[in-house]
Design an enzyme around this catalytic site. Structure first.
Site, PDB file in Angstrom:
ATOM      1  N   GLU A  26       0.863  -1.190   0.000  1.00 36.75           N
ATOM      2  CA  GLU A  26       0.000   0.000   0.000  1.00 36.75           C
ATOM      3  C   GLU A  26       0.889   1.225   0.000  1.00 36.75           C
ATOM      4  O   GLU A  26       1.987   1.214   0.588  1.00 36.75           O
ATOM      5  CB  GLU A  26      -0.890   0.000   1.258  1.00 36.75           C
ATOM      6  CG  GLU A  26      -1.714   1.279   1.401  1.00 36.75           C
ATOM      7  CD  GLU A  26      -2.857   1.192   2.422  1.00 36.75           C
ATOM      8  OE1 GLU A  26      -2.972   0.167   3.115  1.00 36.75           O
ATOM      9  OE2 GLU A  26      -3.630   2.162   2.502  1.00 36.75           O
ATOM     10  N   ASN A 169     -12.274  -1.086  -0.531  1.00 36.91           N
ATOM     11  CA  ASN A 169     -11.660  -1.456   0.751  1.00 36.91           C
ATOM     12  C   ASN A 169     -12.505  -0.942   1.917  1.00 36.91           C
ATOM     13  O   ASN A 169     -12.855   0.247   1.956  1.00 36.91           O
ATOM     14  CB  ASN A 169     -10.260  -0.820   0.846  1.00 36.91           C
ATOM     15  CG  ASN A 169      -9.554  -1.170   2.143  1.00 36.91           C
ATOM     16  OD1 ASN A 169      -9.200  -2.315   2.365  1.00 36.91           O
ATOM     17  ND2 ASN A 169      -9.361  -0.180   3.014  1.00 36.91           N
ATOM     18  N   GLU A 170     -12.838  -1.813   2.830  1.00 34.52           N
ATOM     19  CA  GLU A 170     -13.483  -1.448   4.111  1.00 34.52           C
ATOM     20  C   GLU A 170     -14.582  -0.398   3.951  1.00 34.52           C
ATOM     21  O   GLU A 170     -14.675   0.543   4.762  1.00 34.52           O
ATOM     22  CB  GLU A 170     -12.421  -0.987   5.119  1.00 34.52           C
ATOM     23  CG  GLU A 170     -11.438  -2.079   5.479  1.00 34.52           C
ATOM     24  CD  GLU A 170     -10.416  -1.708   6.538  1.00 34.52           C
ATOM     25  OE1 GLU A 170     -10.360  -0.539   6.953  1.00 34.52           O
ATOM     26  OE2 GLU A 170      -9.651  -2.620   6.950  1.00 34.52           O
ATOM     27  N   GLU A 283      -6.531  -8.760   4.319  1.00 36.12           N
ATOM     28  CA  GLU A 283      -5.628  -8.059   5.250  1.00 36.12           C
ATOM     29  C   GLU A 283      -5.642  -8.783   6.575  1.00 36.12           C
ATOM     30  O   GLU A 283      -6.707  -8.985   7.154  1.00 36.12           O
ATOM     31  CB  GLU A 283      -6.082  -6.620   5.516  1.00 36.12           C
ATOM     32  CG  GLU A 283      -5.739  -5.653   4.432  1.00 36.12           C
ATOM     33  CD  GLU A 283      -5.968  -4.195   4.848  1.00 36.12           C
ATOM     34  OE1 GLU A 283      -5.586  -3.790   5.961  1.00 36.12           O
ATOM     35  OE2 GLU A 283      -6.569  -3.474   4.038  1.00 36.12           O
TER      36      GLU A 283
HETATM   37  O1  AHR Z   1      -3.026  -2.100   6.744  1.00 42.47           O
HETATM   38  C1  AHR Z   1      -3.229  -0.789   7.210  1.00 42.47           C
HETATM   39  C2  AHR Z   1      -4.638  -0.341   7.022  1.00 42.47           C
HETATM   40  O2  AHR Z   1      -5.447  -1.159   7.823  1.00 42.47           O
HETATM   41  C3  AHR Z   1      -5.240  -0.472   5.648  1.00 42.47           C
HETATM   42  O3  AHR Z   1      -5.031   0.623   4.841  1.00 42.47           O
HETATM   43  C4  AHR Z   1      -6.680  -0.600   5.957  1.00 42.47           C
HETATM   44  O4  AHR Z   1      -7.399  -1.229   4.940  1.00 42.47           O
HETATM   45  C5  AHR Z   1      -6.716  -1.333   7.264  1.00 42.47           C
HETATM   46  O5  AHR Z   1      -7.663  -0.838   8.131  1.00 42.47           O
END
Ligand code: AHR
Length: 484
Positions: A26, A169-170, A283
Protein backbone atom coordinates in the site's frame (compact mmCIF):
# COMPACT_ATOMS: atom_id res chain seq x y z
CA UNK A 1 1.36 -31.34 30.89
CA UNK A 2 1.17 -34.37 28.55
CA UNK A 3 -0.97 -34.37 25.44
CA UNK A 4 -1.56 -36.58 22.40
CA UNK A 5 -2.27 -35.21 18.94
CA UNK A 6 -3.55 -37.49 16.19
CA UNK A 7 -3.19 -36.72 12.49
CA UNK A 8 -5.02 -39.05 10.12
CA UNK A 9 -4.20 -38.97 6.40
CA UNK A 10 -7.89 -39.60 5.65
CA UNK A 11 -9.18 -36.73 7.81
CA UNK A 12 -8.92 -33.93 5.26
CA UNK A 13 -10.25 -30.39 5.77
CA UNK A 14 -9.57 -28.90 2.34
CA UNK A 15 -6.82 -27.48 0.19
CA UNK A 16 -4.47 -25.02 1.86
CA UNK A 17 -4.17 -22.72 -1.13
CA UNK A 18 -0.88 -21.04 -1.98
CA UNK A 19 -2.78 -17.74 -1.99
CA UNK A 20 -2.99 -17.95 1.83
CA UNK A 21 0.53 -16.51 1.81
CA UNK A 22 -0.16 -13.20 0.09
CA UNK A 23 1.52 -9.83 0.55
CA UNK A 24 0.28 -6.27 0.43
CA UNK A 25 1.92 -3.14 -0.95
CA UNK A 26 0.00 0.00 0.00
CA UNK A 27 1.14 3.56 -0.53
CA UNK A 28 1.51 3.95 3.23
CA UNK A 29 4.57 5.13 5.10
CA UNK A 30 7.73 3.40 3.86
CA UNK A 31 6.06 0.39 2.32
CA UNK A 32 6.54 1.80 -1.20
CA UNK A 33 8.90 4.77 -0.83
CA UNK A 34 11.95 3.54 1.11
CA UNK A 35 10.67 -0.04 1.03
CA UNK A 36 10.04 -1.71 -2.29
CA UNK A 37 11.15 1.40 -4.19
CA UNK A 38 14.09 3.68 -3.51
CA UNK A 39 16.18 4.76 -6.51
CA UNK A 40 18.69 6.37 -4.11
CA UNK A 41 19.49 3.13 -2.29
CA UNK A 42 22.69 1.29 -3.26
CA UNK A 43 20.65 -1.91 -3.66
CA UNK A 44 18.29 -0.32 -6.22
CA UNK A 45 18.15 -1.86 -9.67
CA UNK A 46 17.79 0.09 -12.92
CA UNK A 47 14.09 0.61 -12.12
CA UNK A 48 14.68 1.94 -8.61
CA UNK A 49 13.47 -1.29 -6.99
CA UNK A 50 15.37 -2.39 -3.90
CA UNK A 51 16.91 -5.75 -4.72
CA UNK A 52 17.40 -6.66 -1.05
CA UNK A 53 13.63 -6.34 -0.58
CA UNK A 54 12.96 -8.30 -3.77
CA UNK A 55 15.25 -11.08 -2.53
CA UNK A 56 13.49 -11.23 0.84
CA UNK A 57 10.02 -11.26 -0.74
CA UNK A 58 11.05 -14.03 -3.13
CA UNK A 59 12.45 -15.89 -0.15
CA UNK A 60 9.17 -15.54 1.74
CA UNK A 61 7.35 -16.57 -1.45
CA UNK A 62 4.14 -14.54 -1.48
CA UNK A 63 2.35 -15.68 -4.64
CA UNK A 64 -0.18 -12.84 -4.68
CA UNK A 65 0.18 -9.20 -3.59
CA UNK A 66 -2.55 -6.66 -2.99
CA UNK A 67 -1.99 -3.14 -4.32
CA UNK A 68 -2.52 0.06 -3.97
CA UNK A 69 -4.34 -0.09 -0.66
CA UNK A 70 -6.00 -0.26 1.87
CA UNK A 71 -7.52 3.00 2.90
CA UNK A 72 -5.19 4.75 0.44
CA UNK A 73 -7.12 3.23 -2.45
CA UNK A 74 -10.42 4.88 -1.58
CA UNK A 75 -9.22 8.35 -2.57
CA UNK A 76 -6.50 7.35 -5.00
CA UNK A 77 -6.58 8.35 -8.69
CA UNK A 78 -4.81 5.62 -10.62
CA UNK A 79 -4.17 7.77 -13.71
CA UNK A 80 -1.97 10.06 -11.60
CA UNK A 81 0.52 7.20 -11.32
CA UNK A 82 1.04 6.34 -14.99
CA UNK A 83 2.78 8.01 -17.92
CA UNK A 84 4.89 11.13 -17.93
CA UNK A 85 4.19 14.37 -16.04
CA UNK A 86 2.78 12.78 -12.94
CA UNK A 87 1.18 15.16 -10.45
CA UNK A 88 2.38 15.47 -6.87
CA UNK A 89 -0.67 15.00 -4.63
CA UNK A 90 -1.63 14.95 -1.00
CA UNK A 91 -2.91 11.62 0.25
CA UNK A 92 -5.71 12.71 2.58
CA UNK A 93 -6.02 9.36 4.33
CA UNK A 94 -2.51 8.83 5.67
CA UNK A 95 -1.61 12.55 5.41
CA UNK A 96 1.39 11.93 3.21
CA UNK A 97 2.84 13.52 0.12
CA UNK A 98 2.31 11.27 -2.90
CA UNK A 99 4.78 12.06 -5.69
CA UNK A 100 3.37 9.32 -7.92
CA UNK A 101 6.87 8.34 -9.03
CA UNK A 102 5.87 4.76 -8.20
CA UNK A 103 2.55 3.80 -9.77
CA UNK A 104 0.75 0.99 -11.48
CA UNK A 105 3.38 0.20 -14.13
CA UNK A 106 6.19 0.25 -11.56
CA UNK A 107 4.21 -2.10 -9.34
CA UNK A 108 3.70 -4.49 -12.25
CA UNK A 109 7.46 -4.55 -12.85
CA UNK A 110 8.07 -5.12 -9.16
CA UNK A 111 5.48 -7.90 -9.02
CA UNK A 112 7.09 -9.71 -11.95
CA UNK A 113 10.49 -9.55 -10.27
CA UNK A 114 9.03 -10.57 -6.91
CA UNK A 115 7.30 -13.65 -8.45
CA UNK A 116 3.94 -12.47 -7.24
CA UNK A 117 0.62 -11.96 -8.93
CA UNK A 118 -1.16 -8.61 -8.57
CA UNK A 119 -4.43 -8.31 -6.68
CA UNK A 120 -5.66 -4.84 -7.57
CA UNK A 121 -7.96 -2.89 -5.29
CA UNK A 122 -10.11 -0.63 -7.41
CA UNK A 123 -11.26 2.62 -5.87
CA UNK A 124 -14.93 2.17 -5.03
CA UNK A 125 -14.73 4.83 -2.32
CA UNK A 126 -14.46 8.26 -3.96
CA UNK A 127 -13.74 6.71 -7.36
CA UNK A 128 -16.33 5.84 -9.97
CA UNK A 129 -17.21 2.58 -11.65
CA UNK A 130 -15.90 4.03 -14.92
CA UNK A 131 -12.50 4.80 -13.32
CA UNK A 132 -12.30 1.21 -12.14
CA UNK A 133 -13.26 -0.18 -15.55
CA UNK A 134 -10.73 2.08 -17.26
CA UNK A 135 -8.02 0.80 -14.95
CA UNK A 136 -8.75 -2.75 -16.09
CA UNK A 137 -8.94 -1.67 -19.72
CA UNK A 138 -5.51 -0.06 -19.32
CA UNK A 139 -4.13 -3.26 -17.80
CA UNK A 140 -5.83 -6.06 -19.70
CA UNK A 141 -6.97 -4.88 -23.13
CA UNK A 142 -4.40 -5.85 -25.78
CA UNK A 143 -4.28 -2.67 -27.90
CA UNK A 144 -6.16 -0.28 -30.15
CA UNK A 145 -7.87 1.86 -27.50
CA UNK A 146 -6.48 5.04 -26.02
CA UNK A 147 -5.93 3.38 -22.64
CA UNK A 148 -4.42 0.12 -23.86
CA UNK A 149 -2.17 2.00 -26.25
CA UNK A 150 -1.13 4.25 -23.35
CA UNK A 151 -0.02 1.15 -21.43
CA UNK A 152 1.94 0.00 -24.47
CA UNK A 153 3.59 3.39 -24.80
CA UNK A 154 4.26 3.75 -21.07
CA UNK A 155 5.44 0.35 -20.03
CA UNK A 156 4.18 -2.91 -21.50
CA UNK A 157 3.34 -4.16 -24.97
CA UNK A 158 1.57 -7.18 -23.58
CA UNK A 159 -1.51 -6.93 -21.33
CA UNK A 160 -0.95 -7.46 -17.63
CA UNK A 161 -3.67 -10.12 -17.41
CA UNK A 162 -4.93 -8.96 -14.02
CA UNK A 163 -6.94 -11.87 -12.62
CA UNK A 164 -7.85 -10.68 -9.12
CA UNK A 165 -9.74 -7.52 -8.17
CA UNK A 166 -10.83 -6.23 -4.75
CA UNK A 167 -14.03 -4.22 -5.04
CA UNK A 168 -12.90 -1.35 -2.82
CA UNK A 169 -11.66 -1.46 0.75
CA UNK A 170 -13.48 -1.45 4.11
CA UNK A 171 -16.43 0.47 2.70
CA UNK A 172 -18.45 -0.54 5.78
CA UNK A 173 -16.26 1.68 7.99
CA UNK A 174 -17.00 5.33 8.76
CA UNK A 175 -13.23 5.97 8.58
CA UNK A 176 -13.11 4.99 4.92
CA UNK A 177 -13.49 7.65 2.22
CA UNK A 178 -16.65 6.99 0.27
CA UNK A 179 -18.13 4.97 3.16
CA UNK A 180 -21.69 4.03 2.24
CA UNK A 181 -24.60 1.94 3.48
CA UNK A 182 -24.30 -1.73 2.49
CA UNK A 183 -26.91 -1.56 -0.30
CA UNK A 184 -25.34 1.54 -1.85
CA UNK A 185 -21.87 -0.01 -1.82
CA UNK A 186 -23.18 -3.33 -3.15
CA UNK A 187 -24.98 -1.73 -6.09
CA UNK A 188 -21.80 0.13 -7.04
CA UNK A 189 -19.76 -3.06 -6.68
CA UNK A 190 -22.23 -5.01 -8.82
CA UNK A 191 -22.13 -2.39 -11.60
CA UNK A 192 -18.37 -2.48 -11.43
CA UNK A 193 -18.32 -6.24 -11.92
CA UNK A 194 -20.75 -6.01 -14.85
CA UNK A 195 -18.63 -3.52 -16.74
CA UNK A 196 -15.27 -5.15 -15.94
CA UNK A 197 -16.56 -8.65 -16.78
CA UNK A 198 -17.62 -7.31 -20.17
CA UNK A 199 -13.97 -6.38 -20.73
CA UNK A 200 -12.50 -9.53 -19.21
CA UNK A 201 -14.69 -12.43 -18.11
CA UNK A 202 -11.78 -14.26 -16.42
CA UNK A 203 -11.34 -11.85 -13.49
CA UNK A 204 -12.22 -13.02 -9.98
CA UNK A 205 -13.81 -10.45 -7.69
CA UNK A 206 -13.52 -9.95 -3.96
CA UNK A 207 -16.42 -8.13 -2.34
CA UNK A 208 -15.90 -6.03 0.79
CA UNK A 209 -17.11 -7.97 3.80
CA UNK A 210 -16.74 -7.15 7.47
CA UNK A 211 -15.38 -9.26 10.32
CA UNK A 212 -17.41 -7.11 12.71
CA UNK A 213 -20.83 -6.74 11.06
CA UNK A 214 -22.58 -9.85 9.80
CA UNK A 215 -25.58 -7.75 8.77
CA UNK A 216 -23.35 -5.87 6.31
CA UNK A 217 -22.20 -9.21 4.88
CA UNK A 218 -25.78 -10.39 4.48
CA UNK A 219 -26.87 -7.22 2.67
CA UNK A 220 -23.93 -7.04 0.27
CA UNK A 221 -24.15 -10.75 -0.54
CA UNK A 222 -27.89 -10.51 -1.21
CA UNK A 223 -27.13 -7.99 -3.95
CA UNK A 224 -23.81 -9.30 -5.26
CA UNK A 225 -23.75 -13.06 -4.66
CA UNK A 226 -24.08 -13.99 -8.32
CA UNK A 227 -21.42 -11.50 -9.37
CA UNK A 228 -18.52 -12.16 -7.06
CA UNK A 229 -16.18 -14.99 -6.10
CA UNK A 230 -14.95 -14.13 -2.60
CA UNK A 231 -16.03 -12.09 0.39
CA UNK A 232 -13.23 -10.26 2.19
CA UNK A 233 -12.69 -10.19 5.94
CA UNK A 234 -9.98 -8.16 7.65
CA UNK A 235 -8.50 -9.73 10.77
CA UNK A 236 -7.01 -7.08 13.07
CA UNK A 237 -4.92 -7.95 16.14
CA UNK A 238 -4.41 -5.12 18.56
CA UNK A 239 -1.00 -5.46 20.20
CA UNK A 240 -1.64 -3.33 23.33
CA UNK A 241 -4.18 -5.96 24.46
CA UNK A 242 -3.28 -8.32 27.31
CA UNK A 243 -2.47 -11.93 26.36
CA UNK A 244 -5.93 -13.39 26.95
CA UNK A 245 -7.64 -10.80 24.79
CA UNK A 246 -4.86 -10.75 22.17
CA UNK A 247 -4.69 -14.51 21.58
CA UNK A 248 -8.48 -14.68 22.15
CA UNK A 249 -8.85 -12.78 18.88
CA UNK A 250 -7.82 -15.99 17.11
CA UNK A 251 -10.91 -17.71 18.54
CA UNK A 252 -13.02 -14.72 17.62
CA UNK A 253 -11.87 -14.82 13.97
CA UNK A 254 -12.29 -18.60 13.79
CA UNK A 255 -15.91 -18.06 14.87
CA UNK A 256 -16.37 -15.18 12.41
CA UNK A 257 -15.03 -17.44 9.64
CA UNK A 258 -17.54 -20.17 10.52
CA UNK A 259 -20.43 -17.70 10.69
CA UNK A 260 -19.47 -16.00 7.44
CA UNK A 261 -19.10 -19.31 5.61
CA UNK A 262 -22.51 -20.41 6.93
CA UNK A 263 -24.02 -17.14 5.72
CA UNK A 264 -22.46 -17.55 2.25
CA UNK A 265 -23.90 -21.07 2.09
CA UNK A 266 -27.33 -19.89 3.22
CA UNK A 267 -27.41 -17.24 0.51
CA UNK A 268 -26.05 -19.65 -2.10
CA UNK A 269 -28.95 -22.00 -1.37
CA UNK A 270 -31.54 -19.24 -1.36
CA UNK A 271 -30.32 -18.10 -4.77
CA UNK A 272 -30.10 -21.69 -6.03
CA UNK A 273 -26.58 -20.93 -7.15
CA UNK A 274 -24.08 -23.68 -7.92
CA UNK A 275 -21.18 -21.37 -7.20
CA UNK A 276 -19.68 -21.31 -3.69
CA UNK A 277 -18.12 -18.10 -2.39
CA UNK A 278 -14.81 -18.32 -0.54
CA UNK A 279 -13.44 -16.07 2.19
CA UNK A 280 -10.49 -13.80 1.39
CA UNK A 281 -8.68 -12.41 4.44
CA UNK A 282 -7.12 -9.79 2.20
CA UNK A 283 -5.63 -8.06 5.25
CA UNK A 284 -4.35 -9.52 8.48
CA UNK A 285 -3.01 -6.77 10.62
CA UNK A 286 -0.97 -6.92 13.81
CA UNK A 287 -0.78 -3.40 15.07
CA UNK A 288 -0.90 -0.68 17.62
CA UNK A 289 -2.67 1.89 15.49
CA UNK A 290 -0.70 4.90 16.73
CA UNK A 291 -0.23 6.95 13.60
CA UNK A 292 1.66 9.87 15.08
CA UNK A 293 4.29 10.81 12.50
CA UNK A 294 7.83 11.64 13.54
CA UNK A 295 8.34 15.38 14.13
CA UNK A 296 8.51 17.23 10.84
CA UNK A 297 7.33 14.27 8.76
CA UNK A 298 3.64 15.12 8.34
CA UNK A 299 2.72 15.54 4.65
CA UNK A 300 6.06 14.22 3.47
CA UNK A 301 6.80 11.19 1.30
CA UNK A 302 8.10 8.01 2.97
CA UNK A 303 7.00 8.86 6.51
CA UNK A 304 7.86 6.41 9.29
CA UNK A 305 4.33 5.19 9.95
CA UNK A 306 3.32 2.01 11.75
CA UNK A 307 6.87 0.67 11.86
CA UNK A 308 6.16 -1.78 14.57
CA UNK A 309 8.76 -3.90 16.34
CA UNK A 310 7.38 -7.38 16.91
CA UNK A 311 8.12 -9.41 20.03
CA UNK A 312 7.73 -13.10 20.85
CA UNK A 313 4.00 -13.03 21.46
CA UNK A 314 3.46 -11.54 17.98
CA UNK A 315 5.41 -14.50 16.57
CA UNK A 316 3.09 -16.82 18.49
CA UNK A 317 0.10 -14.93 17.16
CA UNK A 318 1.29 -15.39 13.56
CA UNK A 319 1.89 -19.10 14.22
CA UNK A 320 -1.65 -19.41 15.59
CA UNK A 321 -3.08 -17.44 12.69
CA UNK A 322 -1.59 -19.71 10.05
CA UNK A 323 -2.95 -22.71 11.92
CA UNK A 324 -6.35 -20.98 11.86
CA UNK A 325 -6.02 -20.60 8.08
CA UNK A 326 -5.06 -24.26 7.66
CA UNK A 327 -7.86 -25.45 9.92
CA UNK A 328 -10.35 -23.45 7.81
CA UNK A 329 -8.75 -24.26 4.48
CA UNK A 330 -12.11 -25.28 3.07
CA UNK A 331 -13.40 -21.75 3.67
CA UNK A 332 -10.47 -19.29 3.61
CA UNK A 333 -8.89 -19.28 0.18
CA UNK A 334 -6.71 -16.19 0.21
CA UNK A 335 -4.94 -14.09 2.83
CA UNK A 336 -2.59 -11.11 2.67
CA UNK A 337 -0.30 -9.86 5.37
CA UNK A 338 -0.82 -6.15 5.96
CA UNK A 339 1.79 -5.25 4.93
CA UNK A 340 4.81 -6.46 2.92
CA UNK A 341 7.60 -4.05 3.97
CA UNK A 342 8.20 -1.66 6.90
CA UNK A 343 4.55 -0.94 7.69
CA UNK A 344 3.39 -3.42 10.40
CA UNK A 345 5.46 -5.90 8.45
CA UNK A 346 7.68 -8.95 8.93
CA UNK A 347 10.34 -7.12 6.89
CA UNK A 348 12.02 -3.87 7.73
CA UNK A 349 14.51 -1.70 5.91
CA UNK A 350 16.73 1.26 6.50
CA UNK A 351 18.77 3.29 4.06
CA UNK A 352 21.93 1.88 2.48
CA UNK A 353 20.74 -1.64 1.90
CA UNK A 354 19.89 -2.39 5.51
CA UNK A 355 17.16 -5.02 5.80
CA UNK A 356 16.12 -7.26 8.65
CA UNK A 357 13.57 -9.96 9.25
CA UNK A 358 11.32 -9.60 12.25
CA UNK A 359 10.49 -12.65 14.34
CA UNK A 360 7.08 -12.82 12.61
CA UNK A 361 8.84 -13.56 9.33
CA UNK A 362 9.65 -17.12 10.43
CA UNK A 363 6.22 -18.69 11.05
CA UNK A 364 5.12 -16.96 7.85
CA UNK A 365 8.10 -18.40 5.95
CA UNK A 366 7.52 -21.97 7.15
CA UNK A 367 3.78 -21.80 6.50
CA UNK A 368 4.36 -20.34 3.04
CA UNK A 369 6.89 -23.00 2.11
CA UNK A 370 5.40 -26.06 3.79
CA UNK A 371 1.74 -25.17 4.31
CA UNK A 372 0.49 -25.76 0.77
CA UNK A 373 -1.52 -28.85 -0.01
CA UNK A 374 -4.02 -30.92 1.96
CA UNK A 375 -4.89 -29.42 5.31
CA UNK A 376 -5.61 -32.30 7.70
CA UNK A 377 -7.61 -32.22 10.90
CA UNK A 378 -5.56 -32.67 14.07
CA UNK A 379 -7.45 -34.40 16.88
CA UNK A 380 -6.55 -33.63 20.50
CA UNK A 381 -4.78 -30.63 21.93
CA UNK A 382 -4.68 -28.25 24.84
CA UNK A 383 -6.21 -24.84 25.59
CA UNK A 384 -3.00 -22.95 25.06
CA UNK A 385 -2.02 -24.78 21.87
CA UNK A 386 -2.72 -23.96 18.23
CA UNK A 387 -1.90 -26.77 15.85
CA UNK A 388 -2.39 -27.63 12.19
CA UNK A 389 -1.10 -30.16 9.68
CA UNK A 390 -0.58 -29.87 5.93
CA UNK A 391 0.40 -32.69 3.58
CA UNK A 392 2.14 -31.89 0.34
CA UNK A 393 1.50 -34.97 -1.78
CA UNK A 394 3.83 -33.99 -4.60
CA UNK A 395 6.75 -33.54 -2.21
CA UNK A 396 5.66 -36.49 -0.04
CA UNK A 397 5.84 -34.38 3.07
CA UNK A 398 3.69 -33.75 6.09
CA UNK A 399 4.27 -30.58 8.11
CA UNK A 400 3.00 -29.88 11.60
CA UNK A 401 2.68 -26.31 12.89
CA UNK A 402 2.46 -26.09 16.67
CA UNK A 403 2.23 -22.93 18.77
CA UNK A 404 2.38 -23.18 22.55
CA UNK A 405 0.96 -19.91 23.96
CA UNK A 406 1.22 -21.25 27.52
CA UNK A 407 3.86 -20.61 30.13
CA UNK A 408 4.66 -24.33 30.64
CA UNK A 409 6.27 -26.80 28.27
CA UNK A 410 3.94 -29.30 26.62
CA UNK A 411 5.04 -32.93 26.52
CA UNK A 412 3.47 -33.92 23.25
CA UNK A 413 3.00 -37.23 21.50
CA UNK A 414 2.09 -36.87 17.84
CA UNK A 415 0.43 -39.99 16.48
CA UNK A 416 0.29 -40.36 12.69
CA UNK A 417 -2.42 -42.60 11.23
CA UNK A 418 -2.61 -43.97 7.71
CA UNK A 419 0.73 -42.52 6.72
CA UNK A 420 3.99 -44.16 5.81
CA UNK A 421 6.39 -41.93 7.72
CA UNK A 422 10.02 -42.19 6.68
CA UNK A 423 12.00 -39.69 8.69
CA UNK A 424 12.00 -36.23 10.22
CA UNK A 425 13.23 -33.69 7.68
CA UNK A 426 13.36 -30.76 10.05
CA UNK A 427 12.15 -29.77 13.51
CA UNK A 428 12.51 -26.17 14.63
CA UNK A 429 11.35 -24.06 17.52
CA UNK A 430 11.28 -20.31 18.10
CA UNK A 431 11.19 -18.91 21.62
CA UNK A 432 13.13 -16.54 23.84
CA UNK A 433 13.47 -15.90 27.54
CA UNK A 434 13.18 -12.13 27.20
CA UNK A 435 9.78 -11.43 25.70
CA UNK A 436 10.39 -7.70 25.42
CA UNK A 437 13.02 -8.00 22.71
CA UNK A 438 12.64 -7.66 18.96
CA UNK A 439 14.96 -8.18 16.05
CA UNK A 440 16.74 -5.06 14.88
CA UNK A 441 19.10 -4.20 12.06
CA UNK A 442 21.99 -5.17 14.34
CA UNK A 443 20.60 -7.99 16.41
CA UNK A 444 18.59 -11.15 15.79
CA UNK A 445 16.91 -12.46 18.91
CA UNK A 446 13.86 -14.11 17.33
CA UNK A 447 14.81 -16.88 14.92
CA UNK A 448 14.05 -20.60 14.74
CA UNK A 449 16.51 -23.13 16.18
CA UNK A 450 16.62 -26.85 15.50
CA UNK A 451 14.97 -29.08 18.12
CA UNK A 452 17.38 -31.93 18.70
CA UNK A 453 16.45 -35.58 18.84
CA UNK A 454 12.98 -35.52 17.27
CA UNK A 455 12.33 -38.97 15.79
CA UNK A 456 9.39 -40.78 14.28
CA UNK A 457 9.12 -44.50 15.08
CA UNK A 458 7.75 -47.16 12.71
CA UNK A 459 4.28 -46.84 14.33
CA UNK A 460 4.15 -43.15 13.38
CA UNK A 461 4.69 -41.87 16.92
CA UNK A 462 6.64 -38.63 17.38
CA UNK A 463 7.36 -37.56 20.96
CA UNK A 464 8.38 -33.91 21.27
CA UNK A 465 8.49 -31.30 24.02
CA UNK A 466 7.09 -27.94 22.93
CA UNK A 467 8.83 -25.30 25.02
CA UNK A 468 6.77 -22.76 26.93
CA UNK A 469 5.84 -19.77 24.73
CA UNK A 470 7.10 -21.26 21.50
CA UNK A 471 6.26 -21.60 17.84
CA UNK A 472 7.35 -24.94 16.35
CA UNK A 473 7.40 -26.68 13.00
CA UNK A 474 8.05 -30.38 12.30
CA UNK A 475 8.48 -31.68 8.76
CA UNK A 476 8.11 -35.39 8.08
CA UNK A 477 9.12 -37.23 4.93
CA UNK A 478 6.46 -39.68 3.80
CA UNK A 479 6.63 -42.82 1.77
CA UNK A 480 3.94 -43.79 -0.68
CA UNK A 481 0.98 -45.67 0.80
CA UNK A 482 1.32 -49.38 0.10
CA UNK A 483 5.08 -49.15 -0.61
CA UNK A 484 7.94 -50.10 1.66
O1 AHR B 1 -3.03 -2.10 6.74
C1 AHR B 1 -3.23 -0.79 7.21
C2 AHR B 1 -4.64 -0.34 7.02
O2 AHR B 1 -5.45 -1.16 7.82
C3 AHR B 1 -5.24 -0.47 5.65
O3 AHR B 1 -5.03 0.62 4.84
C4 AHR B 1 -6.68 -0.60 5.96
O4 AHR B 1 -7.40 -1.23 4.94
C5 AHR B 1 -6.72 -1.33 7.26
O5 AHR B 1 -7.66 -0.84 8.13
Amino acid sequence: MKITLTVDADNRIGTADKKLYGGFVEHLGRNVYGGVYDPTDPTADEEGLRTDVLDAIRDLDTPITRYHGGCFSSSWVWKDGVGKNRPVRLDPYWKQLEPNTFGLDEFMKWARKANTEPLLTVNLGLGTVSDAAQLIEYCNFPSGTTLSDARRANAAQEPYHIRWVCLGNEQYGIWEYGHAPAAVYAQKARECVKIIRALDPEIKFILCGSAEEMQWNREVLEICYDYVDYLSLHFGFCTPFGDAEYFGLLDKYAKVTEETAALCEEIRRSKKSAKPIGIAVDEWIIWDSDLTPRPGEKWTCGMHLLEQDYVLRDVLLVGGLFSLFHNHADKIKLACVAQSVNVISPLRTDKNGVLWKQGTFHPFYYASHYGRGDALRVEGGADALAVSAVRNEAEEELTLFLTNFGHSPLETLVQLRNFVPKNILEAVSLTTADETRSNTADQTVLAPNPIGGVLCNFEGKIPVVLPARSWNCIRIKLGKQGND
